[in-house]
Design a protein around this motif. Structure first.
Motif: not given
Ligand code: RP5
Length: 162
Positions: A12-18, A42-45, A66-70, A90-92
């Motif tokens: 997942m792209g972020s802890q917030s996706d967990y 993908a963009h931070r690491t 793979a879960g990711a948002g935005g 797709p994360i909400e």
């Molecule tokens: C994406 O940006 C992540 O998958 C997440 O859903 C979104 C927001 O990330 P945070 O700003 O909460 O870390 O890369």
């Protein structure tokens, strides 16, 4: 590669996706599918993403969820780096309710596929069920648990509303 013991990688792209992606982990646990969870952005690491994607096959992963948002390029980028099946969740997102995530993940140009699930929790749960189905092709224990899980779901649906 040991086809019988293939694992699933949940990224997942972020802890917030967990809070969404842990629902995928819960299903895989119930179905006896071995898995690992990681935060990879993908963009931070980007280096971490490259390292995990290019070594996933030799580390015996058979499916990547793979879960990711935005602007959700993580599933597509991972799929570009490995031929292991990639399932995108797709994360909400807050501002666009996940429509941004959905369109980013689902609209992959031809050549690099991502199997895209529904936005949010339903997508995470179905990604795990689909990953288990793929693993079940070479793992009869998982196949049996998946059949039982489905039968139990069917039994749980009441004939009449209360
Ligand atoms: C994406 O940006 C992540 O998958 C997440 O859903 C979104 C927001 O990330 P945070 O700003 O909460 O870390 O890369």
């Amino acid at each position: 590669m040991n086809k019988k013991n293939l694992k699933v990688l949940i990224v997942m792209g972020s802890q917030s996706d967990y809070k969404t992606m842990k629902l995928a982990a819960k299903i895989l646990k119930i179905l006896g599918v071995k898995f690992e969870t990681k935060i990879i952005s993908a963009h931070r690491t980007p280096k971490r993403m490259y390292e995990f994607s290019t070594t996933a096959k030799k580390n015996n992963f058979g499916v990547i969820i793979a879960g990711a948002g935005g602007s959700a390029h993580l599933p597509g980028m991972i799929s570009a780096l490995t031929s292991i099946p990639v399932l995108g969740v797709p994360i909400e997102s807050k501002k666009l309710k996940g429509l941004d995530s959905l369109l980013s993940i689902v609209q992959m140009p031809k050549g690099i596929p991502v199997g895209t699930l529904a936005i949010g929790d339903d997508g995470a749960i179905n990604a795990a069920l689909l990953a288990a189905s793929i693993i079940a092709n070479n793992n009869s224990a998982v196949s049996n648990k998946l059949e039982k899980w489905r039968a139990s779901q069917t039994r749980s649906i009441k004939k009449r509303p209360k």
